[in-house]
Design a protein around this motif. Sequence first.
Motif, PDB file in Angstrom:
ATOM      1  N   ILE A   1      15.891 -11.396 -76.995  1.00 11.01           N
ATOM      2  CA  ILE A   1      14.757 -11.705 -75.987  1.00 11.01           C
ATOM      3  C   ILE A   1      13.751 -11.372 -76.515  1.00 11.01           C
ATOM      4  O   ILE A   1      13.178 -10.396 -77.129  1.00 11.01           O
ATOM      5  N   GLU A   2      12.750 -12.628 -76.461  1.00 11.33           N
ATOM      6  CA  GLU A   2      11.476 -12.507 -76.916  1.00 11.33           C
ATOM      7  C   GLU A   2      10.678 -12.593 -75.973  1.00 11.33           C
ATOM      8  O   GLU A   2      10.516 -13.340 -74.767  1.00 11.33           O
ATOM      9  N   PRO A   3       9.721 -11.518 -75.806  1.00  8.27           N
ATOM     10  CA  PRO A   3       8.943 -11.221 -74.583  1.00  8.27           C
ATOM     11  C   PRO A   3       8.088 -12.623 -74.361  1.00  8.27           C
ATOM     12  O   PRO A   3       7.594 -13.340 -75.242  1.00  8.27           O
ATOM     13  N   GLY A   4       8.093 -13.128 -72.953  1.00  6.64           N
ATOM     14  CA  GLY A   4       7.533 -14.103 -72.614  1.00  6.64           C
ATOM     15  C   GLY A   4       8.029 -15.680 -73.000  1.00  6.64           C
ATOM     16  O   GLY A   4       7.557 -16.526 -72.663  1.00  6.64           O
TER      17      GLY A   4
ATOM     18  N   LYS B   1       6.094  -8.763 -59.691  1.00  8.32           N
ATOM     19  CA  LYS B   1       5.394  -8.982 -61.039  1.00  8.32           C
ATOM     20  C   LYS B   1       6.398  -9.030 -62.231  1.00  8.32           C
ATOM     21  O   LYS B   1       7.385  -8.570 -62.051  1.00  8.32           O
ATOM     22  N   LYS B   2       6.051  -9.383 -63.342  1.00  6.65           N
ATOM     23  CA  LYS B   2       6.996  -9.418 -64.393  1.00  6.65           C
ATOM     24  C   LYS B   2       8.247 -10.325 -64.152  1.00  6.65           C
ATOM     25  O   LYS B   2       9.414  -9.534 -64.524  1.00  6.65           O
ATOM     26  N   LEU B   3       8.427 -11.067 -63.569  1.00  4.39           N
ATOM     27  CA  LEU B   3       9.746 -11.674 -62.781  1.00  4.39           C
ATOM     28  C   LEU B   3      10.166 -12.727 -64.028  1.00  4.39           C
ATOM     29  O   LEU B   3       9.483 -13.135 -64.928  1.00  4.39           O
ATOM     30  N   TYR B   4      11.629 -12.411 -64.020  1.00  5.03           N
ATOM     31  CA  TYR B   4      12.247 -13.150 -65.421  1.00  5.03           C
ATOM     32  C   TYR B   4      13.536 -13.676 -64.619  1.00  5.03           C
ATOM     33  O   TYR B   4      14.093 -13.316 -63.672  1.00  5.03           O
ATOM     34  N   HIS B   5      14.009 -14.548 -65.236  1.00  4.33           N
ATOM     35  CA  HIS B   5      15.335 -15.325 -64.979  1.00  4.33           C
ATOM     36  C   HIS B   5      16.345 -15.269 -66.292  1.00  4.33           C
ATOM     37  O   HIS B   5      15.777 -15.631 -67.183  1.00  4.33           O
TER      38      HIS B   5
ATOM     39  N   CYS C   1      12.697 -26.017 -68.619  1.00  2.00           N
ATOM     40  CA  CYS C   1      13.574 -24.948 -67.421  1.00  2.00           C
ATOM     41  C   CYS C   1      13.302 -25.287 -66.305  1.00  2.00           C
ATOM     42  O   CYS C   1      11.923 -25.542 -65.521  1.00  2.00           O
ATOM     43  N   PRO C   2      14.299 -25.755 -65.468  1.00  2.00           N
ATOM     44  CA  PRO C   2      14.104 -26.180 -63.858  1.00  2.00           C
ATOM     45  C   PRO C   2      13.722 -25.018 -63.092  1.00  2.00           C
ATOM     46  O   PRO C   2      13.304 -25.397 -61.766  1.00  2.00           O
ATOM     47  N   VAL C   3      13.755 -23.794 -63.468  1.00  2.00           N
ATOM     48  CA  VAL C   3      13.712 -22.803 -62.590  1.00  2.00           C
ATOM     49  C   VAL C   3      12.194 -22.015 -62.596  1.00  2.00           C
ATOM     50  O   VAL C   3      11.654 -21.162 -61.757  1.00  2.00           O
ATOM     51  N   GLU C   4      11.450 -22.425 -63.829  1.00  2.00           N
ATOM     52  CA  GLU C   4      10.153 -21.834 -64.014  1.00  2.00           C
ATOM     53  C   GLU C   4       9.195 -21.733 -62.830  1.00  2.00           C
ATOM     54  O   GLU C   4       8.349 -20.938 -62.413  1.00  2.00           O
TER      55      GLU C   4
END
Length: 138
Positions: free
Chosen positions: A82-85, A122-126, A106-109
């Motif tokens: 996993i690479e940050p960002g 904040k700092k949301l990810y999927h 990415c269809p979810v960004e």
Amino acid sequence: MLHDTVARCRELGLRRTWALEELLKRLIANSKPQTLADLAEAPELKDRCDKATIFRLLVRLEKHGILRRLGLHDRSAYYTLIEPGEHSDYLICTQCGVIETLDIACPVEALEARISKESGFKKLYHELEFFGVCPKCL
């Protein structure tokens, strides 16, 4: 990239060991997700680390958010850095287990940004994985 990843590991309390660095080098060098067997058979690790050591490292790295575990529950797990960002989305075949990186935007960004704005999180990810049958298995 290795230096930054090792620094992230240290910040999370992981000891900097030869095995950790070699495992991270292998994951960085090969951008495709890899199984425990792939990693254990790598020339850099094969003669100096046993599978149990590599497995324990993978589990710790996943627990601390350095690695992502992919795959079907009844098949070998695949690990990817996993690479940050940054993130990758994957296609996983339910027949043979092959994993491919989804090579479209990415269809979810946009949805993720909207959810963050509306919820205050904040700092949301999927993590996005699509499951289906690959062309070879059809």
